[in-house]
Design a protein around this motif. Structure first.
Motif, short mmCIF file in Angstrom:
data_model
loop_
_atom_site.label_atom_id
_atom_site.label_comp_id
_atom_site.label_asym_id
_atom_site.label_seq_id
_atom_site.Cartn_x
_atom_site.Cartn_y
_atom_site.Cartn_z
N TYR A 279 0.81 -1.21 0.00
CA TYR A 279 0.00 0.00 0.00
C TYR A 279 0.85 1.26 0.00
O TYR A 279 0.39 2.31 -0.48
CB TYR A 279 -0.96 -0.01 1.19
N LEU A 280 2.06 1.21 0.54
CA LEU A 280 2.96 2.36 0.42
C LEU A 280 3.25 2.67 -1.05
O LEU A 280 3.23 3.83 -1.47
CB LEU A 280 4.27 2.09 1.17
N ILE A 281 3.51 1.64 -1.82
CA ILE A 281 3.80 1.82 -3.24
C ILE A 281 2.55 2.25 -4.01
O ILE A 281 2.60 3.16 -4.86
CB ILE A 281 4.41 0.55 -3.84
N LEU A 282 1.42 1.61 -3.74
CA LEU A 282 0.19 1.99 -4.43
C LEU A 282 -0.21 3.42 -4.11
O LEU A 282 -0.62 4.19 -5.00
CB LEU A 282 -0.94 1.03 -4.05
N GLY A 283 -0.10 3.80 -2.84
CA GLY A 283 -0.42 5.17 -2.48
C GLY A 283 0.54 6.17 -3.12
O GLY A 283 0.12 7.24 -3.57
N ALA A 284 1.81 5.81 -3.19
CA ALA A 284 2.79 6.68 -3.84
C ALA A 284 2.49 6.83 -5.33
O ALA A 284 2.64 7.92 -5.90
CB ALA A 284 4.20 6.12 -3.63
N LYS A 285 2.06 5.75 -5.96
CA LYS A 285 1.68 5.82 -7.38
C LYS A 285 0.52 6.79 -7.58
O LYS A 285 0.53 7.61 -8.51
CB LYS A 285 1.28 4.43 -7.88
N ALA A 286 -0.48 6.71 -6.72
CA ALA A 286 -1.64 7.59 -6.85
C ALA A 286 -1.25 9.05 -6.66
O ALA A 286 -1.65 9.92 -7.44
CB ALA A 286 -2.72 7.19 -5.84
#
Length: 336
Positions: A279-286
Motif C-alpha cells: 500500500y505504500l507503493i500503491l499510495g505513492a503511485k496515486a
C-alpha cells in the motif's frame, strides 16, 4: 505470494504522459468538487482520493461533527456511483449486510428462494461506526473488502467495480463498542484521523451550513472513468530503489528483527506486515499521478506512510508509560 486484496495490475500497454495527465486532471476536478461542500480537510480529501484510485479502503477516525459521513456522501455524489450506508449497531446481523434468501411464490403457486441483495452491493459503502457491532458481523464486511464478492446461500456473488468501503469510528466513545481485530484493520489501506477545523474554517462551516441552501456536489466522474484511472495508476512504473525503500521502512517497524532500531524494539509489540509495503507503493503511485508524474518518488512514500502504517503497528506498555504513540514512532522512522 501477494497478500493485497486488490486485483492485479493491468500491464497490457505502457502508460503514456497523456494518460497520467488525464488522471491528474480528474483528481483536480474531484478534489475541487468535494471542497465545494467540505470546508478544509484538504489533506484528508487527497488521501481518500488516493485510496480510491489505488483500489483500497479507508477508515476515518474522528470525534462527532467533523463531517466524516458528509465526506463519504459527497464523494459518492461527485463520482455518480451507487451508494449505501450501513449503520453498525450491536444487534446488526451478517445477513443485514450481505443480503438473504427469502421465499417467493410464483403465479402458479410454487415457492422458491430468491436472494435479496444487502447494502454491501454498492460502489461506495459507508460503514458508519463500524466498531459498534460484534466481530461476527464485522467479518461479513471483511470478506467483501478482501475478496470483492459475497458468499450467501451457498453461492458466491461478485460486487460490481469500482468497490470502495469507507468506515467511520469514534475514538472517544468506548462504551458498547467492539474494537476491530488487527486482521480487519489490516484490510484498510489508510487510517485517516480527522482533526478539528481551524478557527476560520469553523466560521466558514457555520456560515455555510446555517444558510437556507446547502451546497451539493455535482457528478464529475463516471464508474467507467474511475476504473480506467485505477488501471492507469497501477501501471505506473516504480524503480527497484523505491520498492526497497518502502519495504525497508516497513521492516524497521518489526521489533527484535535485524533492521529494527532499538527504540522500535523498546516501544512496539509488533510491526506491519507485507500489505503495508504494497500500500505504500500503491499510495505513492496515486499521489504521483495526481501531480502528473509518470513515476513515484521517495517523497510520495513518505507522504502516505503515516496513514498506511498507523493502524498496522501496536505499541507496548513501555510506550504507554513513556507517552509514546504509534505516530511518534513512525515520525522518528521517517526522520531517520
Amino acid at each position: 505470494m501477494s497478500t493485497s486484496s486488490a486485483p492485479p495490475a493491468d500491464t497490457d500497454a505502457p502508460v503514456d504522459a497523456d494518460a497520467v495527465a488525464e488522471v491528474g486532471a480528474a483528481y483536480d476536478r474531484l478534489h475541487n468538487e468535494i471542497s465545494r461542500v467540505i470546508v478544509g480537510q484538504d489533506q484528508i480529501i487527497t488521501q481518500v482520493c488516493a485510496s480510491l484510485f489505488a483500489r483500497g479502503h479507508t477508515l476515518l477516525v474522528g470525534v462527532p461533527g467533523l463531517a466524516k459521513t458528509l465526506l463519504v456522501r459527497t464523494l459518492s455524489r461527485a463520482l455518480n456511483l451507487s451508494f449505501s450506508r450501513i449503520q453498525f449497531t450491536p444487534d446488526l446481523m451478517p445477513s443485514d449486510i450481505t443480503g438473504t434468501d427469502i421465499i417467493q411464490e410464483t403465479d402458479d403457486g410454487k415457492r422458491h428462494f430468491e436472494f435479496v441483495q444487502g447494502p454491501i452491493f454498492a460502489n461506495i459503502v459507508l460503514a458508519d461506526e463500524i466498531n459498534r457491532t460484534p466481530p461476527k458481523t464485522q467479518a461479513a464486511l471483511l470478506e467483501a473488502m478482501q475478496e470483492r464478492h459475497v458468499t450467501a446461500g451457498g453461492q458466491t456473488r461478485p460486487i460490481d467495480a469500482p468497490f470502495f468501503v469507507l468506515a467511520t469510528q469514534n475514538p472517544i466513545e468506548q462504551e458498547g463498542t467492539y474494537p476491530l481485530p488487527e486482521a480487519q484493520l489490516d484490510r484498510f489501506m489508510l487510517n485517516l484521523w480527522l482533526d478539528y477545523p481551524s478557527f476560520q474554517e469553523e466560521v466558514d462551516v457555520v456560515r455555510t451550513t446555517t444558510a437556507d441552501a446547502l451546497p451539493e456536489a455535482e457528478p464529475v466522474l463516471t464508474a467507467e472513468e474511475v476504473i480506467r484511472y485505477q488501471q492507469i495508476v497501477r501501471q505506473l512504473p516504480v524503480t527497484d530503489n523505491l520498492i526497497e525503500y518502502a519495504v525497508g521502512l516497513v521492516a524497521q517497524t518489526r521489533p527484535n528483527t535485524e533492521r529494527a532500531p532499538q527504540y522500535v524494539s523498546d516501544y512496539l509489540e509488533y510491526g506491519a506486515g507485507p500489505r503495508a509495503s504494497q500500500y505504500l507503493i500503491l499510495g505513492a503511485k496515486a499521489l504521483a499521478a495526481f501531480d502528473g508524474r509518470a513515476t513515484p518518488l521517495e517523497e510520495d512514500v513518505r507522504r502516505i506512510a503515516l496513514p498506511v502504517l498507523r493502524h498496522r503497528i501496536v505499541t507496548n506498555f513501555n510506550a504507554e508509560a513513556d507517552g509514546i504513540s504509534t505516530q511518534d514512532v513512525i515520525q522518528r522512522l521517517l526522520e531517520a
